[in-house]
Scaffold this motif. Sequence first.
Motif, PDB file in Angstrom:
ATOM      1  N   PHE A 242    -113.992  33.820 -76.435  1.00 46.50           N
ATOM      2  CA  PHE A 242    -114.549  33.403 -75.153  1.00 46.50           C
ATOM      3  C   PHE A 242    -114.411  34.503 -74.102  1.00 46.50           C
ATOM      4  CE2 PHE A 242    -113.505  29.326 -77.159  1.00 46.50           C
ATOM      5  CZ  PHE A 242    -114.703  28.648 -76.988  1.00 46.50           C
ATOM      6  N   GLY A 243    -115.436  34.581 -73.242  1.00 45.75           N
ATOM      7  CA  GLY A 243    -115.363  35.461 -72.091  1.00 45.75           C
ATOM      8  C   GLY A 243    -114.526  34.836 -70.990  1.00 45.75           C
ATOM      9  N   PRO A 244    -114.469  35.467 -69.818  1.00 44.36           N
ATOM     10  CA  PRO A 244    -113.618  34.971 -68.730  1.00 44.36           C
ATOM     11  C   PRO A 244    -114.213  33.809 -67.945  1.00 44.36           C
ATOM     12  CG  PRO A 244    -114.727  36.973 -68.057  1.00 44.36           C
ATOM     13  CD  PRO A 244    -115.085  36.766 -69.503  1.00 44.36           C
ATOM     14  N   PHE A 245    -115.481  33.446 -68.174  1.00 40.99           N
ATOM     15  CA  PHE A 245    -116.155  32.383 -67.422  1.00 40.99           C
ATOM     16  C   PHE A 245    -116.026  32.620 -65.915  1.00 40.99           C
ATOM     17  CE2 PHE A 245    -115.468  30.293 -71.550  1.00 40.99           C
ATOM     18  CZ  PHE A 245    -116.771  29.915 -71.812  1.00 40.99           C
ATOM     19  N   SER A 246    -116.625  33.726 -65.500  1.00 42.94           N
ATOM     20  CA  SER A 246    -116.543  34.156 -64.104  1.00 42.94           C
ATOM     21  C   SER A 246    -117.114  33.115 -63.150  1.00 42.94           C
ATOM     22  CB  SER A 246    -117.317  35.474 -63.928  1.00 42.94           C
ATOM     23  OG  SER A 246    -116.858  36.447 -64.837  1.00 42.94           O
ATOM     24  N   ASN A 247    -116.387  32.878 -62.075  1.00 46.02           N
ATOM     25  CA  ASN A 247    -116.821  31.965 -61.010  1.00 46.02           C
ATOM     26  C   ASN A 247    -117.133  30.570 -61.533  1.00 46.02           C
ATOM     27  OD1 ASN A 247    -117.328  31.477 -58.253  1.00 46.02           O
ATOM     28  ND2 ASN A 247    -119.521  31.781 -58.528  1.00 46.02           N
ATOM     29  N   CYS A 248    -116.443  30.148 -62.569  1.00 46.50           N
ATOM     30  CA  CYS A 248    -116.567  28.771 -63.060  1.00 46.50           C
ATOM     31  C   CYS A 248    -115.381  27.978 -62.533  1.00 46.50           C
ATOM     32  CB  CYS A 248    -116.594  28.748 -64.591  1.00 46.50           C
ATOM     33  SG  CYS A 248    -118.082  29.488 -65.300  1.00 46.50           S
ATOM     34  N   ARG A 249    -115.635  27.100 -61.579  1.00 41.71           N
ATOM     35  CA  ARG A 249    -114.562  26.458 -60.836  1.00 41.71           C
ATOM     36  C   ARG A 249    -114.550  24.941 -61.034  1.00 41.71           C
ATOM     37  NH1 ARG A 249    -112.541  30.398 -57.788  1.00 41.71           N
ATOM     38  NH2 ARG A 249    -113.890  32.129 -57.166  1.00 41.71           N
ATOM     39  N   ASN A 250    -113.431  24.370 -60.675  1.00 37.27           N
ATOM     40  CA  ASN A 250    -113.251  22.927 -60.737  1.00 37.27           C
ATOM     41  C   ASN A 250    -113.027  22.413 -59.317  1.00 37.27           C
ATOM     42  OD1 ASN A 250    -112.450  20.283 -61.123  1.00 37.27           O
ATOM     43  ND2 ASN A 250    -110.921  20.733 -62.686  1.00 37.27           N
ATOM     44  N   ALA A 251    -114.060  21.799 -58.735  1.00 42.28           N
ATOM     45  CA  ALA A 251    -113.972  21.328 -57.353  1.00 42.28           C
ATOM     46  C   ALA A 251    -113.015  20.155 -57.199  1.00 42.28           C
ATOM     47  CB  ALA A 251    -115.365  20.934 -56.854  1.00 42.28           C
ATOM     48  N   TYR A 252    -112.700  19.507 -58.314  1.00 42.21           N
ATOM     49  CA  TYR A 252    -111.834  18.335 -58.256  1.00 42.21           C
ATOM     50  C   TYR A 252    -110.356  18.703 -58.351  1.00 42.21           C
ATOM     51  CZ  TYR A 252    -116.247  15.984 -59.136  1.00 42.21           C
ATOM     52  OH  TYR A 252    -117.546  15.540 -59.049  1.00 42.21           O
ATOM     53  N   ARG A 253    -110.065  19.777 -59.105  1.00 41.74           N
ATOM     54  CA  ARG A 253    -108.676  20.234 -59.232  1.00 41.74           C
ATOM     55  C   ARG A 253    -108.713  21.732 -59.507  1.00 41.74           C
ATOM     56  NH1 ARG A 253    -104.966  16.721 -62.943  1.00 41.74           N
ATOM     57  NH2 ARG A 253    -105.338  15.323 -61.169  1.00 41.74           N
ATOM     58  N   GLU A 254    -108.501  22.523 -58.470  1.00 44.87           N
ATOM     59  CA  GLU A 254    -108.643  23.968 -58.555  1.00 44.87           C
ATOM     60  C   GLU A 254    -107.733  24.583 -59.613  1.00 44.87           C
ATOM     61  OE1 GLU A 254    -110.540  27.485 -57.607  1.00 44.87           O
ATOM     62  OE2 GLU A 254    -110.979  25.497 -56.784  1.00 44.87           O
ATOM     63  N   SER A 255    -106.596  23.985 -59.845  1.00 43.01           N
ATOM     64  CA  SER A 255    -105.628  24.550 -60.791  1.00 43.01           C
ATOM     65  C   SER A 255    -106.042  24.360 -62.248  1.00 43.01           C
ATOM     66  CB  SER A 255    -104.246  23.916 -60.573  1.00 43.01           C
ATOM     67  OG  SER A 255    -104.292  22.516 -60.816  1.00 43.01           O
ATOM     68  N   TYR A 256    -107.042  23.509 -62.491  1.00 46.92           N
ATOM     69  CA  TYR A 256    -107.504  23.266 -63.854  1.00 46.92           C
ATOM     70  C   TYR A 256    -108.839  23.983 -64.033  1.00 46.92           C
ATOM     71  CZ  TYR A 256    -108.221  20.763 -68.266  1.00 46.92           C
ATOM     72  OH  TYR A 256    -108.395  20.437 -69.599  1.00 46.92           O
ATOM     73  N   GLY A 257    -108.723  25.240 -64.473  1.00 46.87           N
ATOM     74  CA  GLY A 257    -109.911  26.067 -64.610  1.00 46.87           C
ATOM     75  C   GLY A 257    -110.363  26.207 -66.048  1.00 46.87           C
ATOM     76  N   PRO A 258    -111.213  27.203 -66.335  1.00 47.81           N
ATOM     77  CA  PRO A 258    -111.739  27.381 -67.688  1.00 47.81           C
ATOM     78  C   PRO A 258    -110.668  27.582 -68.756  1.00 47.81           C
ATOM     79  CG  PRO A 258    -113.037  28.632 -66.123  1.00 47.81           C
ATOM     80  CD  PRO A 258    -111.863  28.107 -65.375  1.00 47.81           C
ATOM     81  N   GLU A 259    -109.640  28.371 -68.439  1.00 48.40           N
ATOM     82  CA  GLU A 259    -108.608  28.610 -69.448  1.00 48.40           C
ATOM     83  C   GLU A 259    -107.867  27.324 -69.785  1.00 48.40           C
ATOM     84  OE1 GLU A 259    -104.741  31.451 -70.438  1.00 48.40           O
ATOM     85  OE2 GLU A 259    -105.945  31.820 -68.643  1.00 48.40           O
ATOM     86  N   GLU A 260    -107.553  26.530 -68.773  1.00 38.70           N
ATOM     87  CA  GLU A 260    -106.862  25.260 -69.016  1.00 38.70           C
ATOM     88  C   GLU A 260    -107.735  24.316 -69.843  1.00 38.70           C
ATOM     89  OE1 GLU A 260    -104.901  27.491 -66.071  1.00 38.70           O
ATOM     90  OE2 GLU A 260    -106.993  26.804 -66.024  1.00 38.70           O
ATOM     91  N   LEU A 261    -109.031  24.299 -69.533  1.00 33.62           N
ATOM     92  CA  LEU A 261    -109.963  23.484 -70.316  1.00 33.62           C
ATOM     93  C   LEU A 261    -109.953  23.912 -71.779  1.00 33.62           C
ATOM     94  CD1 LEU A 261    -112.422  21.588 -70.828  1.00 33.62           C
ATOM     95  CD2 LEU A 261    -113.872  23.505 -70.119  1.00 33.62           C
ATOM     96  N   LEU A 262    -110.059  25.215 -72.027  1.00 33.98           N
ATOM     97  CA  LEU A 262    -110.125  25.707 -73.400  1.00 33.98           C
ATOM     98  C   LEU A 262    -108.834  25.414 -74.161  1.00 33.98           C
ATOM     99  CD1 LEU A 262    -111.909  29.135 -72.806  1.00 33.98           C
ATOM    100  CD2 LEU A 262    -112.915  27.072 -73.786  1.00 33.98           C
ATOM    101  N   ARG A 263    -107.701  25.550 -73.497  1.00 33.19           N
ATOM    102  CA  ARG A 263    -106.428  25.263 -74.168  1.00 33.19           C
ATOM    103  C   ARG A 263    -106.358  23.791 -74.580  1.00 33.19           C
ATOM    104  NH1 ARG A 263    -102.791  29.294 -74.233  1.00 33.19           N
ATOM    105  NH2 ARG A 263    -103.087  31.028 -72.754  1.00 33.19           N
ATOM    106  N   ASP A 264    -106.834  22.911 -73.733  1.00 33.06           N
ATOM    107  CA  ASP A 264    -106.831  21.490 -74.077  1.00 33.06           C
ATOM    108  C   ASP A 264    -107.896  21.168 -75.127  1.00 33.06           C
ATOM    109  OD1 ASP A 264    -104.745  20.975 -72.383  1.00 33.06           O
ATOM    110  OD2 ASP A 264    -105.982  20.110 -70.784  1.00 33.06           O
ATOM    111  N   PHE A 265    -109.084  21.733 -74.948  1.00 38.68           N
ATOM    112  CA  PHE A 265    -110.215  21.420 -75.825  1.00 38.68           C
ATOM    113  C   PHE A 265    -109.920  21.818 -77.262  1.00 38.68           C
ATOM    114  CE2 PHE A 265    -114.478  21.558 -77.552  1.00 38.68           C
ATOM    115  CZ  PHE A 265    -115.178  20.606 -76.827  1.00 38.68           C
ATOM    116  N   PHE A 266    -109.216  22.950 -77.434  1.00 36.21           N
ATOM    117  CA  PHE A 266    -108.948  23.457 -78.776  1.00 36.21           C
ATOM    118  C   PHE A 266    -107.487  23.282 -79.197  1.00 36.21           C
ATOM    119  CE2 PHE A 266    -112.763  25.727 -77.394  1.00 36.21           C
ATOM    120  CZ  PHE A 266    -113.618  25.410 -78.442  1.00 36.21           C
ATOM    121  N   ALA A 267    -106.788  22.386 -78.549  1.00 31.91           N
ATOM    122  CA  ALA A 267    -105.415  22.080 -78.952  1.00 31.91           C
ATOM    123  C   ALA A 267    -105.416  21.574 -80.394  1.00 31.91           C
ATOM    124  CB  ALA A 267    -104.808  21.033 -78.024  1.00 31.91           C
TER     125      ALA A 267
END
Length: 307
Positions: A242-267
Amino acid sequence: MICPSPPRPGDLIALVCPSSPLSERENMQEIQNAVMSLGFRVCLGESCRCETDCGYAAAPASVKAQDINRAFADPEVKAVWCVRGGSTAWQVLPLLDYTLIAGHPKPLIGFSDVTTLHLALGQRCGLVTYHGPTANRVLSWGETDGFSWRSLQRALSLESGLTIENPPGEPIRILRPGRASGVLTGGNLSLVTASVGTPWQINAKGRILCLEDVGEAVYSLDRMLSQLRYAGILEDAAGLVFGPFSNCRNAYRESYGPEELLRDFFAGWRKPVLYNVRSAHCSPMVTLPLGAMCTVDGDKGTITIAR
């Protein structure tokens, strides 16, 4: 897969606009001059000079496809460099002469919307293509970004045992361990997802799948990854990059970004998964030779390419 010969200093490069027109801040003559400053001669496709009624396409589909077909057919042209991304490259797919292109292999360079062409030429022509900077990005290199140019040169040369390296200070992050090898495929996540159900649907079976995107909400990344999962494409892949997913943000919870999503998605995922490979909407940019054999080591965090 067919690995095309790299262009040499003095060779002729065809610039084409298969996607969106230039922005108001961009100038085709300046882009042409910038590519010439790298040591090449340049010819412009008609798509670089056109206008359309819709405004979001650089040229009619027939003009864009004709530019690509002609560039591959012309023995003097040694590489085809897409000027920019954007949208509408998908329009040209039914109009390309895949037999001609396969018979006259040469590098196709670009990223973002050019993903559509990478998938089509890889699958229909067996051609290695280059997920690298579009020609308009050469303008911003100047003296500050020799990395992007060196990475592109190394990928085009495709020496045996090429190691994909990020810019200094940008480590490749390990999300899941393991080791896998396969043909490298992928590109922009939204376009890979859009290919599902079409004649140009991505084939990730036994392959290393690389995905990146820009400006998407994190929930949109979640939705697109879920679609690829439900379609069996993620499960088919031997490994994921995966790339860095530039400027991909979470308006609902800023601390949960693309990396956090990927870690959970592929746990619990039993295949290697790497993150922050800078072949994406970022600068400097790594070039990836799509269609080449690739080995991903999720224990060491490395990606190596074999010719």
